[in-house]
Design a protein around this motif. Structure first.
Motif, short mmCIF file in Angstrom:
data_model
loop_
_atom_site.label_atom_id
_atom_site.label_comp_id
_atom_site.label_asym_id
_atom_site.label_seq_id
_atom_site.Cartn_x
_atom_site.Cartn_y
_atom_site.Cartn_z
N SER A 168 46.41 -51.98 113.10
CA SER A 168 47.76 -51.41 113.22
C SER A 168 48.86 -52.45 112.99
O SER A 168 49.91 -52.12 112.45
CB SER A 168 47.95 -50.76 114.58
OG SER A 168 47.78 -51.71 115.61
N ARG A 181 50.04 -52.62 109.46
CA ARG A 181 50.79 -51.46 108.98
C ARG A 181 52.12 -51.27 109.74
O ARG A 181 52.82 -50.30 109.52
CB ARG A 181 49.95 -50.20 109.12
CG ARG A 181 48.70 -50.24 108.25
CD ARG A 181 47.85 -49.00 108.48
NE ARG A 181 46.63 -49.02 107.74
CZ ARG A 181 46.48 -48.61 106.50
NH1 ARG A 181 47.51 -48.13 105.85
NH2 ARG A 181 45.31 -48.66 105.90
N SER A 182 52.45 -52.21 110.60
CA SER A 182 53.64 -52.09 111.44
C SER A 182 54.92 -52.17 110.61
O SER A 182 54.94 -52.67 109.49
CB SER A 182 53.65 -53.20 112.49
OG SER A 182 53.89 -54.43 111.85
#
Length: 116
Positions: free
Chosen positions: A47, A50-51
């Motif tokens: 994650s 993809r922040s």
């Protein structure tokens, strides 16, 4: 954290804080400094990659880095997973590290040996 070039050269960064988008941006900034051309970085679906912070950093550096994502849960396609496994098996068996600083030092020694 490490990256392996297509020529087999390893670049790494040892950090002691939690892995966050900020740490990823710091790694990307360091990685760009090693090369005089655009870097195509293959990453898993974590994650932090993809922040919004990482996406903003990449948007600000479009000529420096492009991120490409592996399919979900595909560790066999990620050569960096082999490095992680090697690191875990290479830590001293007889001597347990006492603290985070000692663990970071052992990890740096491991990565420097692998770079050579």
């Amino acid at each position: 954290m490490s990256a392996i070039s297509t020529r087999g050269r390893m670049h790494f960064m040892v950090f002691t804080e939690s892995f966050t988008a900020e740490v990823m941006c710091r790694f990307l900034h360091r990685l760009v400094g090693y090369f005089g051309h655009k870097v195509h970085l293959v990453a898993d679906g974590r994650s932090a990659y993809r922040s919004k912070e990482v996406r903003d950093w990449l948007a600000a550096h479009p000529d420096d880095v492009e991120l490409h994502f592996l399919p979900p849960y595909s560790p066999k396609l990620n050569p960096d997973e082999l490095v992680n496994a090697d690191l875990k098996h290479s830590l001293p068996k007889q001597h347990r590290v006492r603290d985070q600083a000692e663990l970071a030092a052992e990890a740096r020694r491991f990565f420097r040996r692998r770079q050579r």
